[in-house]
Design a protein around this motif. Structure first.
Motif, PDB file in Angstrom:
ATOM      1  N   SER A  42      -0.279  12.892 -17.567  1.00  0.00           N
ATOM      2  CA  SER A  42       0.172  13.851 -16.562  1.00  0.00           C
ATOM      3  C   SER A  42      -0.197  15.270 -16.974  1.00  0.00           C
ATOM      4  CB  SER A  42       1.676  13.724 -16.320  1.00  0.00           C
ATOM      5  OG  SER A  42       2.385  14.026 -17.495  1.00  0.00           O
ATOM      6  N   GLN A  98      -6.484  14.874 -10.037  1.00  0.00           N
ATOM      7  CA  GLN A  98      -6.169  16.051  -9.233  1.00  0.00           C
ATOM      8  C   GLN A  98      -6.370  15.773  -7.749  1.00  0.00           C
ATOM      9  OE1 GLN A  98      -8.359  19.306 -10.968  1.00  0.00           O
ATOM     10  NE2 GLN A  98      -6.935  19.497 -12.661  1.00  0.00           N
ATOM     11  N   ASN A 147       6.460  16.149   6.822  1.00  0.00           N
ATOM     12  CA  ASN A 147       7.476  17.096   7.292  1.00  0.00           C
ATOM     13  C   ASN A 147       7.091  17.696   8.638  1.00  0.00           C
ATOM     14  OD1 ASN A 147       9.236  16.781   5.152  1.00  0.00           O
ATOM     15  ND2 ASN A 147       8.177  18.292   3.908  1.00  0.00           N
ATOM     16  N   VAL A 149      -3.205  13.944  -6.640  1.00  0.00           N
ATOM     17  CA  VAL A 149      -2.071  14.875  -6.550  1.00  0.00           C
ATOM     18  C   VAL A 149      -2.203  15.757  -5.309  1.00  0.00           C
ATOM     19  CG1 VAL A 149      -0.963  16.849  -7.663  1.00  0.00           C
ATOM     20  CG2 VAL A 149      -1.564  14.850  -9.012  1.00  0.00           C
ATOM     21  N   LEU A 150      -3.398  16.227  -5.028  1.00  0.00           N
ATOM     22  CA  LEU A 150      -3.615  17.044  -3.831  1.00  0.00           C
ATOM     23  C   LEU A 150      -3.333  16.240  -2.566  1.00  0.00           C
ATOM     24  CD1 LEU A 150      -4.605  19.702  -2.575  1.00  0.00           C
ATOM     25  CD2 LEU A 150      -6.899  18.726  -2.625  1.00  0.00           C
ATOM     26  N   ASN A 151      -3.759  14.983  -2.532  1.00  0.00           N
ATOM     27  CA  ASN A 151      -3.490  14.134  -1.366  1.00  0.00           C
ATOM     28  C   ASN A 151      -1.998  13.894  -1.174  1.00  0.00           C
ATOM     29  OD1 ASN A 151      -6.008  13.807  -0.287  1.00  0.00           O
ATOM     30  ND2 ASN A 151      -6.493  12.041  -1.563  1.00  0.00           N
ATOM     31  N   MET A 152      -1.254  13.723  -2.261  1.00  0.00           N
ATOM     32  CA  MET A 152       0.197  13.551  -2.135  1.00  0.00           C
ATOM     33  C   MET A 152       0.844  14.823  -1.597  1.00  0.00           C
ATOM     34  SD  MET A 152       1.423  11.117  -5.288  1.00  0.00           S
ATOM     35  CE  MET A 152       1.253  12.377  -6.504  1.00  0.00           C
ATOM     36  N   PHE A 153       0.368  15.967  -2.046  1.00  0.00           N
ATOM     37  CA  PHE A 153       0.897  17.243  -1.569  1.00  0.00           C
ATOM     38  C   PHE A 153       0.652  17.395  -0.063  1.00  0.00           C
ATOM     39  CE2 PHE A 153       0.270  21.843  -0.859  1.00  0.00           C
ATOM     40  CZ  PHE A 153       1.523  22.290  -1.223  1.00  0.00           C
ATOM     41  N   VAL A 154      -0.549  17.083   0.380  1.00  0.00           N
ATOM     42  CA  VAL A 154      -0.878  17.167   1.808  1.00  0.00           C
ATOM     43  C   VAL A 154      -0.061  16.156   2.598  1.00  0.00           C
ATOM     44  CG1 VAL A 154      -2.722  16.811   3.496  1.00  0.00           C
ATOM     45  CG2 VAL A 154      -3.163  18.155   1.446  1.00  0.00           C
ATOM     46  N   THR A 161      -2.691  17.858 -14.621  1.00  0.00           N
ATOM     47  CA  THR A 161      -2.348  19.223 -14.212  1.00  0.00           C
ATOM     48  C   THR A 161      -3.305  20.260 -14.769  1.00  0.00           C
ATOM     49  OG1 THR A 161      -0.844  19.500 -16.087  1.00  0.00           O
ATOM     50  CG2 THR A 161       0.102  18.673 -14.022  1.00  0.00           C
ATOM     51  N   VAL A 189       2.946  15.057   1.994  1.00  0.00           N
ATOM     52  CA  VAL A 189       4.323  15.562   2.146  1.00  0.00           C
ATOM     53  C   VAL A 189       4.373  16.618   3.237  1.00  0.00           C
ATOM     54  CG1 VAL A 189       6.120  16.908   0.991  1.00  0.00           C
ATOM     55  CG2 VAL A 189       5.054  14.991  -0.180  1.00  0.00           C
ATOM     56  N   ILE A 190       3.395  17.495   3.263  1.00  0.00           N
ATOM     57  CA  ILE A 190       3.365  18.531   4.302  1.00  0.00           C
ATOM     58  C   ILE A 190       3.214  17.902   5.678  1.00  0.00           C
ATOM     59  CG2 ILE A 190       2.001  20.445   5.227  1.00  0.00           C
ATOM     60  CD1 ILE A 190       1.513  21.300   2.334  1.00  0.00           C
TER      61      ILE A 190
END
Length: 84
Positions: free
Chosen positions: A4, A40, A54, A43-48, A8, A50-51
């Protein structure tokens, strides 16, 4: 924990140099470069995700006064295109 830290971007190049001495430069560079890039990307795909989740939840909201309406999106597009 170490993996991890590498995803990052926290001092992964130092770890790569340490592994280069043990395994050879080709193997270490190939592994670390591919691991960091793919990690990375995930992680970026998980962030998108979540957005987007929502945003979808907000669009499906039952409350009419809090919901983003299609007219609001069109207004945003118009203002955004004028400024950029």
């Amino acid at each position: 924990l170490l993996m991890s830290r590498m995803i990052t971007g926290e001092s992964w190049n130092g770890l790569m140099h340490d592994c280069t001495e043990a395994t050879g430069p080709i193997v270490a560079i190939a592994f670390f470069f591919s691991f960091v890039v793919l990690g990375q990307f995930i992680v970026l795909n998980m962030f998108v995700a979540v957005i987007l989740e929502n945003f979808e939840r907000e669009m499906a909201s039952e409350s009419a006064d809090q919901m983003v309406k299609p007219a609001d999106l069109e207004n945003f597009q118009e203002v955004w295109s004028r400024n950029h």
